[in-house]
Design a protein around this motif. Structure first.
Motif, PDB file in Angstrom:
ATOM      1  N   TYR A  62     -24.662 -13.802  -2.728  1.00 22.22           N
ATOM      2  CA  TYR A  62     -23.370 -14.476  -2.566  1.00 22.22           C
ATOM      3  C   TYR A  62     -22.949 -14.492  -1.100  1.00 22.22           C
ATOM      4  O   TYR A  62     -22.565 -15.534  -0.548  1.00 22.22           O
ATOM      5  CB  TYR A  62     -22.330 -13.749  -3.419  1.00 22.22           C
TER       6      TYR A  62
ATOM      7  N   THR B 225     -17.395  -2.059   1.076  1.00 19.97           N
ATOM      8  CA  THR B 225     -16.993  -3.191   0.226  1.00 19.97           C
ATOM      9  C   THR B 225     -17.679  -3.165  -1.135  1.00 19.97           C
ATOM     10  O   THR B 225     -17.754  -4.180  -1.821  1.00 19.97           O
ATOM     11  CB  THR B 225     -17.287  -4.530   0.935  1.00 19.97           C
TER      12      THR B 225
ATOM     13  N   LYS C 140     -16.701  -4.933  -4.515  1.00 20.92           N
ATOM     14  CA  LYS C 140     -16.776  -6.396  -4.686  1.00 20.92           C
ATOM     15  C   LYS C 140     -17.750  -6.731  -5.808  1.00 20.92           C
ATOM     16  O   LYS C 140     -17.615  -7.733  -6.491  1.00 20.92           O
ATOM     17  CB  LYS C 140     -17.228  -7.075  -3.392  1.00 20.92           C
TER      18      LYS C 140
ATOM     19  N   GLU D 238     -16.018  -7.323  -8.957  1.00 15.41           N
ATOM     20  CA  GLU D 238     -15.386  -8.652  -8.964  1.00 15.41           C
ATOM     21  C   GLU D 238     -16.422  -9.723  -9.297  1.00 15.41           C
ATOM     22  O   GLU D 238     -16.175 -10.618 -10.111  1.00 15.41           O
ATOM     23  CB  GLU D 238     -14.761  -8.934  -7.601  1.00 15.41           C
TER      24      GLU D 238
ATOM     25  N   VAL E 293     -17.223  -9.843 -12.994  1.00 19.90           N
ATOM     26  CA  VAL E 293     -16.202 -10.531 -13.790  1.00 19.90           C
ATOM     27  C   VAL E 293     -16.204 -12.033 -13.492  1.00 19.90           C
ATOM     28  O   VAL E 293     -16.240 -12.864 -14.398  1.00 19.90           O
ATOM     29  CB  VAL E 293     -14.808  -9.910 -13.525  1.00 19.90           C
ATOM     30  N   ASP E 294     -16.185 -12.363 -12.203  1.00 18.12           N
ATOM     31  CA  ASP E 294     -15.972 -13.761 -11.823  1.00 18.12           C
ATOM     32  C   ASP E 294     -17.224 -14.615 -11.991  1.00 18.12           C
ATOM     33  O   ASP E 294     -17.145 -15.777 -12.365  1.00 18.12           O
ATOM     34  CB  ASP E 294     -15.501 -13.812 -10.364  1.00 18.12           C
ATOM     35  N   LEU E 295     -18.395 -14.058 -11.693  1.00 16.29           N
ATOM     36  CA  LEU E 295     -19.627 -14.854 -11.744  1.00 16.29           C
ATOM     37  C   LEU E 295     -20.378 -14.682 -13.065  1.00 16.29           C
ATOM     38  O   LEU E 295     -20.910 -15.651 -13.602  1.00 16.29           O
ATOM     39  CB  LEU E 295     -20.561 -14.456 -10.591  1.00 16.29           C
TER      40      LEU E 295
ATOM     41  N   ALA F  89      -6.604  -5.079 -15.548  1.00 13.55           N
ATOM     42  CA  ALA F  89      -5.824  -6.307 -15.317  1.00 13.55           C
ATOM     43  C   ALA F  89      -6.318  -7.044 -14.079  1.00 13.55           C
ATOM     44  O   ALA F  89      -6.307  -8.278 -14.035  1.00 13.55           O
ATOM     45  CB  ALA F  89      -4.339  -5.965 -15.173  1.00 13.55           C
ATOM     46  N   ASP F  90      -6.717  -6.298 -13.082  1.00  9.97           N
ATOM     47  CA  ASP F  90      -7.164  -6.892 -11.821  1.00  9.97           C
ATOM     48  C   ASP F  90      -8.227  -5.978 -11.228  1.00  9.97           C
ATOM     49  O   ASP F  90      -7.904  -4.956 -10.618  1.00  9.97           O
ATOM     50  CB  ASP F  90      -5.985  -7.052 -10.856  1.00  9.97           C
ATOM     51  N   ILE F  91      -9.474  -6.350 -11.399  1.00 14.03           N
ATOM     52  CA  ILE F  91     -10.603  -5.508 -10.998  1.00 14.03           C
ATOM     53  C   ILE F  91     -10.654  -5.331  -9.484  1.00 14.03           C
ATOM     54  O   ILE F  91     -11.260  -4.397  -8.975  1.00 14.03           O
ATOM     55  CB  ILE F  91     -11.928  -6.092 -11.537  1.00 14.03           C
ATOM     56  N   THR F  92      -9.987  -6.232  -8.734  1.00  8.31           N
ATOM     57  CA  THR F  92     -10.072  -6.140  -7.268  1.00  8.31           C
ATOM     58  C   THR F  92      -9.324  -4.925  -6.723  1.00  8.31           C
ATOM     59  O   THR F  92      -9.487  -4.594  -5.547  1.00  8.31           O
ATOM     60  CB  THR F  92      -9.540  -7.411  -6.587  1.00  8.31           C
ATOM     61  N   VAL F  93      -8.528  -4.256  -7.558  1.00  9.86           N
ATOM     62  CA  VAL F  93      -7.784  -3.098  -7.064  1.00  9.86           C
ATOM     63  C   VAL F  93      -8.739  -2.044  -6.504  1.00  9.86           C
ATOM     64  O   VAL F  93      -8.388  -1.313  -5.574  1.00  9.86           O
ATOM     65  CB  VAL F  93      -6.874  -2.516  -8.175  1.00  9.86           C
TER      66      VAL F  93
ATOM     67  N   GLN G 112     -11.207  -2.433  -4.669  1.00  7.06           N
ATOM     68  CA  GLN G 112     -11.677  -2.756  -3.322  1.00  7.06           C
ATOM     69  C   GLN G 112     -10.726  -2.230  -2.249  1.00  7.06           C
ATOM     70  O   GLN G 112     -11.051  -2.241  -1.072  1.00  7.06           O
ATOM     71  CB  GLN G 112     -11.818  -4.272  -3.152  1.00  7.06           C
ATOM     72  N   ASP G 113      -9.543  -1.811  -2.673  1.00 11.70           N
ATOM     73  CA  ASP G 113      -8.500  -1.418  -1.743  1.00 11.70           C
ATOM     74  C   ASP G 113      -8.451   0.105  -1.663  1.00 11.70           C
ATOM     75  O   ASP G 113      -8.018   0.764  -2.615  1.00 11.70           O
ATOM     76  CB  ASP G 113      -7.162  -1.992  -2.230  1.00 11.70           C
TER      77      ASP G 113
ATOM     78  N   PRO H 197      -3.994 -13.084 -11.462  1.00  3.78           N
ATOM     79  CA  PRO H 197      -3.207 -12.876 -10.242  1.00  3.78           C
ATOM     80  C   PRO H 197      -3.951 -13.413  -9.035  1.00  3.78           C
ATOM     81  O   PRO H 197      -5.177 -13.371  -8.971  1.00  3.78           O
ATOM     82  CB  PRO H 197      -3.048 -11.352 -10.187  1.00  3.78           C
TER      83      PRO H 197
ATOM     84  N   ARG I 265      -4.490  -7.021  -1.014  1.00  2.00           N
ATOM     85  CA  ARG I 265      -5.505  -5.974  -1.037  1.00  2.00           C
ATOM     86  C   ARG I 265      -5.935  -5.693   0.406  1.00  2.00           C
ATOM     87  O   ARG I 265      -6.342  -6.603   1.122  1.00  2.00           O
ATOM     88  CB  ARG I 265      -6.746  -6.428  -1.837  1.00  2.00           C
ATOM     89  N   ARG I 266      -5.823  -4.439   0.816  1.00  3.05           N
ATOM     90  CA  ARG I 266      -6.325  -4.031   2.143  1.00  3.05           C
ATOM     91  C   ARG I 266      -7.796  -3.667   1.954  1.00  3.05           C
ATOM     92  O   ARG I 266      -8.112  -2.663   1.312  1.00  3.05           O
ATOM     93  CB  ARG I 266      -5.545  -2.828   2.652  1.00  3.05           C
ATOM     94  N   VAL I 267      -8.695  -4.481   2.492  1.00  3.56           N
ATOM     95  CA  VAL I 267     -10.122  -4.290   2.240  1.00  3.56           C
ATOM     96  C   VAL I 267     -10.834  -3.918   3.540  1.00  3.56           C
ATOM     97  O   VAL I 267     -10.353  -4.237   4.628  1.00  3.56           O
ATOM     98  CB  VAL I 267     -10.766  -5.544   1.607  1.00  3.56           C
ATOM     99  N   PRO I 268     -11.982  -3.249   3.416  1.00  5.68           N
ATOM    100  CA  PRO I 268     -12.684  -2.800   4.620  1.00  5.68           C
ATOM    101  C   PRO I 268     -13.325  -3.917   5.420  1.00  5.68           C
ATOM    102  O   PRO I 268     -13.584  -3.756   6.601  1.00  5.68           O
ATOM    103  CB  PRO I 268     -13.760  -1.856   4.085  1.00  5.68           C
TER     104      PRO I 268
ATOM    105  N   MET J 179      -9.687 -15.044  -9.803  1.00  2.00           N
ATOM    106  CA  MET J 179     -10.830 -15.170 -10.702  1.00  2.00           C
ATOM    107  C   MET J 179     -10.928 -16.601 -11.200  1.00  2.00           C
ATOM    108  O   MET J 179      -9.946 -17.183 -11.644  1.00  2.00           O
ATOM    109  CB  MET J 179     -10.671 -14.226 -11.885  1.00  2.00           C
TER     110      MET J 179
END
Lengths: 425, 124
Positions: free
Chosen positions: A275, A332, A335, A338, A341-343, A389-393, A395-396, B6, B52-55, B71
């Motif tokens: 990706y 990272t 990711k 994400e 889930v997304d792909l 609810a939001d898998i991107t959490v 990443q933070d 979201p 989101r604060r990402v690296p 998404m």
């Protein structure tokens, strides 16, 4: 014995059940109790950690880890890096994994023969912070195969071990076993960016057989393979290779064969590499147009299609890899969830289970790792947010509020922290 | 298509990785994230936009990277952003959110961000 009582948390226990309110007691390095009647366990004499309504879950697993890929822009660079600097950089990678909530990592190759083993041993001895780690060998490749960067007129400098024939393979595997690796890594297929196409399969069957035979002489040794081509995936099946990495071009027939032996194999697509190379490598000269010319868009499409079929067939598909290149940098890692889930169409629940419960299976410790349950090792993270609810959490880093490994905090929960997103259960 | 997902607004907090920061100092990216967070707190429409604060967002040679996405929808990355751009970044995210059908139109980019567009990745 140190005891820690986590209160006011919602537990994602890795069973597939939606998170529920519970108190979690840790005694020493193991989970002693998960009490679904919060308040039933007395606070004395435990150290009490109030989770503020946040999520408590197992630490995460990366199934294709390269501590010694150190955010470099090329494969040449990791071969040329002096070993002293490389060791420090690899140690930093290990720390970063743990810092991002990863408590389990399956080594997928080391750039210098002893790097992985040295870092693993230091982690196990408590002298370096890092996840539980299965140390890998260098990649073993054939002449002209993936990673053989040696010009013919210059002695070897490349980051892989180049072999020809079963006897050289035997020597290579024995050398790595002597150093104490957990995993032997084979490069069974090509890789588009190197000039040998991903769909080529340069390693001969007798070379693969020798590798597997020799590795199995040391009980507990696992074998992992870079296998993008269909033929290389078939080699993995034929010779019982544990971790099939990528499998981008596995045919429907091959996928059916993996499914028939799904208890014996893990597949980790390492989709981040595909990706990011397609879309986010322009700063390093790989624009989308260049990536398309290399064949990466085609391979990404094949990967997405294939993994969806593998998931439907019940094959264990694990997140992770190839983090540690300049455009897939360390830190990272989440990711991948994400992308799942997304792909690939995983639900967030399925993605989390692949990174926790199935991570424990990948580590060959399904009764010790990957779940929040009595008797399991206390490798846990507290998440300020709801990854369902939001898998991107994940990443933070700010949302990874605490990290515990082996019952010891790597990052303590700040008692003054007000959780932004206390979960509702 | 996850039209109700979201909207995430990722901010790279490692930018500028070539400029070391001392104790108590915040780098370029972290400052941008702080400013965006402040703007989001002010905006009523920010209800479904999560920062989101990402690296890293893989734009290291053009520090000041953010990405907007959700998404099942496109991902749009911008680079070379200074903290002063926080307000227009949030405006961008709000316009992205407003296109609830999941489609993307480059004309929806605020003019102030046109020179900062780094990548558009359409949904798979």
């Amino acid at each position: 014995m140190t005891t820690t009582l986590f209160t006011n948390v919602n537990v994602f226990d890795g069973s597939g059940e939606h998170p529920y309110a519970a108190d979690v007691l840790v005694e020493g390095n193991r989970i002693a109790e998960v009490d679904r009647n919060p308040g039933s366990i007395g606070h004395e004499p435990h150290r009490v950690v109030d989770g503020g309504g946040a999520l408590l879950m197992s630490g995460l697993c990366d199934a294709h880890t390269h501590f010694s890929w150190v955010d470099q822009p090329s494969l040449d660079a990791i071969g040329m890096m002096p070993v002293e600097e490389h060791t420090l950089a690899a140690a930093n990678s290990a720390r970063m994994y743990l810092d991002m909530g990863y408590t389990m990592c399956v080594g997928a190759a080391t750039a210098k023969p002893r790097l992985d083993v040295v870092i693993r041993n230091a982690i196990n001895a408590g002298t370096l912070p890092g996840p539980r780690y299965l140390a890998a060998s260098s990649e073993i490749a054939t002449i002209g195969g993936l990673g053989d960067l040696n010009p013919s007129h210059i002695a070897a400098y490349t980051f892989v071990d180049v072999i020809t024939g079963p006897m050289e393979m035997r020597r290579s595997v024995r050398r790595f076993l002597k150093e104490g690796v957990d995993n032997i890594k084979l490069n069974l297929s090509g890789e588009n960016i190197t000039g040998m196409e991903a769909e080529r399969t340069p390693m001969a069957d007798d070379e693969v057989l020798e590798a597997v035979t020799e590795a199995r002489r040391k009980p507990g040794t696992r074998i992992c393979a870079h296998a993008r081509s269909d033929e290389s995936v078939l080699q993995c099946l034929k010779f019982g290779i544990d971790f099939i990495y990528h499998a981008s071009y596995a045919s429907d027939e091959t996928i059916a064969k993996i499914a028939a032996a799904k208890d014996k194999h893990f597949v980790a697509p390492g989709v981040a590499w595909l990706y990011q190379t397609c879309y986010n490598a322009s700063d390093w000269g790989i624009t989308p147009e260049v990536a398309r010319g290399m064949g990466y868009f085609r391979e990404l499409d094949a990967c997405i299609s294939g993994i969806k079929k593998m998931k439907a067939a019940g094959i264990r598909v694990l997140p992770g890899g190839d983090y540690g290149f300049a455009w897939t940098p360390h830190g990272t890692y989440a990711k991948d969830l994400e992308y799942f889930v997304d792909l690939f169409g995983f639900t967030p629940m399925e993605a989390l289970l692949s990174a926790t419960t199935q991570g424990g299976e990948a580590m060959a410790r399904p009764h010790d790792l990957g779940r929040i349950a009595k008797g399991y090792l206390a490798d846990m993270i507290i998440v300020d947010g709801d990854p369902l609810a939001d898998i991107t959490v994940l990443q933070d880093r700010n949302c990874i509020a605490a990290v515990m490994k082996d019952g010891q905090f790597f990052r303590e929960l700040d008692p003054a922290r007000a959780m932004k997103t206390a979960m509702v259960t | 298509m996850h039209v109700s997902s979201p909207i995430w607004l990722k901010v790279c907090v490692t930018c500028d990785r070539t400029v070391p920061t001392g104790p108590g100092q915040k780098g370029h990216g972290a400052q941008l994230a702080d400013c965006i967070e402040t703007v989001l707190q002010d905006r009523a429409v920010a209800g479904n936009i999560t920062m989101r604060r990402v690296p890293c967002l893989s734009g290291c040679k053009h520090p000041g990277n953010i990405a907007v996405g959700a998404m099942g929808r496109a991902t749009i990355r911008f680079h070379n952003l200074r903290p002063e751009k926080a307000r227009v970044v949030v405006e961008m995210a709000a316009r992205f959110q407003a296109r609830g059908d999941g489609s993307w139109d480059e004309k929806a980019i605020p003019e102030e961000l046109n020179d900062h567009l780094a990548a558009v990745i359409h949904a798979h």
